[in-house]
Design a protein around this motif. Structure first.
Motif, mmCIF file in Angstrom:
data_model
loop_
_atom_site.group_PDB
_atom_site.id
_atom_site.type_symbol
_atom_site.label_atom_id
_atom_site.label_comp_id
_atom_site.label_asym_id
_atom_site.label_seq_id
_atom_site.Cartn_x
_atom_site.Cartn_y
_atom_site.Cartn_z
ATOM 1 N N GLY A 67 22.627 -10.887 18.086
ATOM 2 C CA GLY A 67 23.661 -10.778 19.121
ATOM 3 C C GLY A 67 23.567 -11.808 20.238
ATOM 4 N N GLU A 68 22.566 -12.685 20.181
ATOM 5 C CA GLU A 68 22.458 -13.672 21.259
ATOM 6 C C GLU A 68 23.720 -14.556 21.278
ATOM 7 N N PRO A 69 24.339 -14.706 22.457
ATOM 8 C CA PRO A 69 25.604 -15.458 22.521
ATOM 9 C C PRO A 69 25.455 -16.915 22.058
ATOM 10 N N ILE A 70 26.476 -17.401 21.381
ATOM 11 C CA ILE A 70 26.518 -18.790 20.914
ATOM 12 C C ILE A 70 26.208 -19.768 22.064
ATOM 13 N N ALA A 71 26.783 -19.499 23.236
ATOM 14 C CA ALA A 71 26.601 -20.432 24.367
ATOM 15 C C ALA A 71 25.122 -20.646 24.689
ATOM 16 N N TYR A 72 24.307 -19.592 24.574
ATOM 17 C CA TYR A 72 22.868 -19.749 24.831
ATOM 18 C C TYR A 72 22.175 -20.481 23.683
ATOM 19 N N LEU A 73 22.703 -20.325 22.485
ATOM 20 C CA LEU A 73 22.074 -20.973 21.330
ATOM 21 C C LEU A 73 22.338 -22.479 21.330
ATOM 22 N N ILE A 74 23.512 -22.863 21.819
ATOM 23 C CA ILE A 74 23.818 -24.304 21.826
ATOM 24 C C ILE A 74 23.716 -24.901 23.226
ATOM 25 N N ASN A 75 23.370 -24.048 24.218
ATOM 26 C CA ASN A 75 23.198 -24.479 25.613
ATOM 27 C C ASN A 75 24.433 -25.177 26.196
ATOM 28 N N LYS A 76 25.593 -24.667 25.856
ATOM 29 C CA LYS A 76 26.777 -25.200 26.525
ATOM 30 C C LYS A 76 27.953 -24.251 26.442
ATOM 31 N N LYS A 77 28.857 -24.417 27.421
ATOM 32 C CA LYS A 77 30.075 -23.618 27.439
ATOM 33 C C LYS A 77 31.175 -24.393 28.157
ATOM 34 N N GLU A 78 32.348 -24.405 27.548
ATOM 35 C CA GLU A 78 33.506 -25.034 28.184
ATOM 36 C C GLU A 78 34.035 -24.103 29.262
ATOM 37 N N PHE A 79 34.363 -24.671 30.405
ATOM 38 C CA PHE A 79 35.010 -23.894 31.470
ATOM 39 C C PHE A 79 35.974 -24.823 32.178
ATOM 40 N N TRP A 80 37.205 -24.352 32.359
ATOM 41 C CA TRP A 80 38.264 -25.177 32.944
ATOM 42 C C TRP A 80 38.347 -26.476 32.156
ATOM 43 N N LYS A 81 38.016 -27.653 32.768
ATOM 44 C CA LYS A 81 38.185 -28.891 32.008
ATOM 45 C C LYS A 81 36.871 -29.547 31.625
ATOM 46 N N ASN A 82 35.762 -28.835 31.864
ATOM 47 C CA ASN A 82 34.468 -29.477 31.638
ATOM 48 C C ASN A 82 33.533 -28.626 30.804
#
Ligand code: GLN
Length: 280
Positions: A67-82
């Motif tokens: 259940g660990e979120p994808i964002a933590y596994l790849i160490n990134k998340k899109e937010f707004w334009k970045n």
């Protein structure tokens, strides 16, 4: 094993563990790992993978299946334009929080010059997105977690905003630097007893510090509003993210602290999510 084989193997493990989007997740993890876009993965199903990549992929699938979120596994998340660096020390930026950015851009024209404070900045996603859109804004972010300040500083560098932003490890109670035209905050607002009902991916992996709003859910919101009232300039604006059922109580608290309510906005799920107010 080739790309097609490992993707299916990963997806089947995730599926068996009731992960919502097993094929998509498997693709994202593999394309991150081999540093190639999804297009490459789809167009080259027979490409043989190095054993080092296979091992690392298996480890990621093992974490995702719990259940660990994808964002933590790849160490990134899109937010707004970045794209923001994230790790388990910060809340993963949510699309609903983009409401704050949208409203700020509506209220303040391109050439305006403001001092902005973000209380409980986490990854820095709110403050840095605003600064990126408004070249004459200067930003300060504070957070009670030193580890989150490391992340927000990293993101400021990544987005080339270090010269217009400062991040402090501080509780809002002990913070008395500067006066601000605009204060934004997405404080922890989930009731303590409701934390356990959040999505398992959230409650088991994201920092409780960023979610826990105390017994009634308002303990941090109250603090943010009363401190913001001292840190804000006259006629300055306070823009807050709130829980879906908190509108009336938050309006009351704001009025008591000398704020005038401008408007309340709904999120993509049609819940009250964002409240804009002005200091009298
Ligand atoms: N919106 C978040 C969630 O539901 C909560 C964020 C917060 O407490 N500030 O997971």
């Amino acid at each position: 094993m080739n790309i097609e084989g490992i993707l299916n193997k990963g997806a089947n493990i995730l599926k068996a563990n009731k992960i919502a989007n097993p094929f998509l997740d498997s693709e994202i993890l593999l394309s991150e790992l081999i540093n190639k876009g999804k297009k490459h993965i789809i167009l080259n199903p027979k490409e043989i993978l190095k054993s080092e990549h296979l091992n690392r992929f298996n480890k990621l699938i093992k974490r995702r299946k719990k259940g660990e979120p994808i964002a933590y596994l790849i160490n990134k998340k899109e937010f707004w334009k970045n794209e923001f660096y994230v790790n388990k020390d910060v809340l993963i930026p949510r699309p609903d929080t983009e409401l704050i950015i949208e409203q700020v851009l509506k209220i303040y024209p391109k050439n305006s010059q403001l001092q902005v404070l973000d209380i409980g900045t986490g990854s820095g996603c709110i403050l840095l997105s605003i600064l990126k859109e408004r070249a004459n804004f200067y930003g300060t972010g504070i957070d009670i977690s030193q580890k989150s300040i490391n992340v927000s500083n990293f993101n400021a560098k990544k987005l080339k905003l270090s010269n217009r932003s400062k991040f402090y490890n501080s509780d809002v109670d002990n913070f008395a630097i500067g006066k601000y035209d605009l204060i934004v905050s997405n404080p922890p607002y989930i009731e303590l007893l409701n934390l356990k009902y959040l999505d398992k991916d959230v409650v088991n992996f994201e920092p409780k510090l960023a979610l826990n709003g105390g017994l009634d859910g308002f303990s941090k919101i109250r603090k943010v509003i009363s401190k913001a009232s001292n840190l804000i300039k006259k006629n300055g604006k306070l823009i807050l993210e709130i829980g879906f059922n908190q509108k009336n109580e938050v309006k009351k608290i704001l009025k008591k602290e000398g704020f005038y309510i401008n408007k309340v906005l709904k999120d993509y799920g049609n819940n009250d999510r964002c409240i804009i107010s002005t200091k009298n």
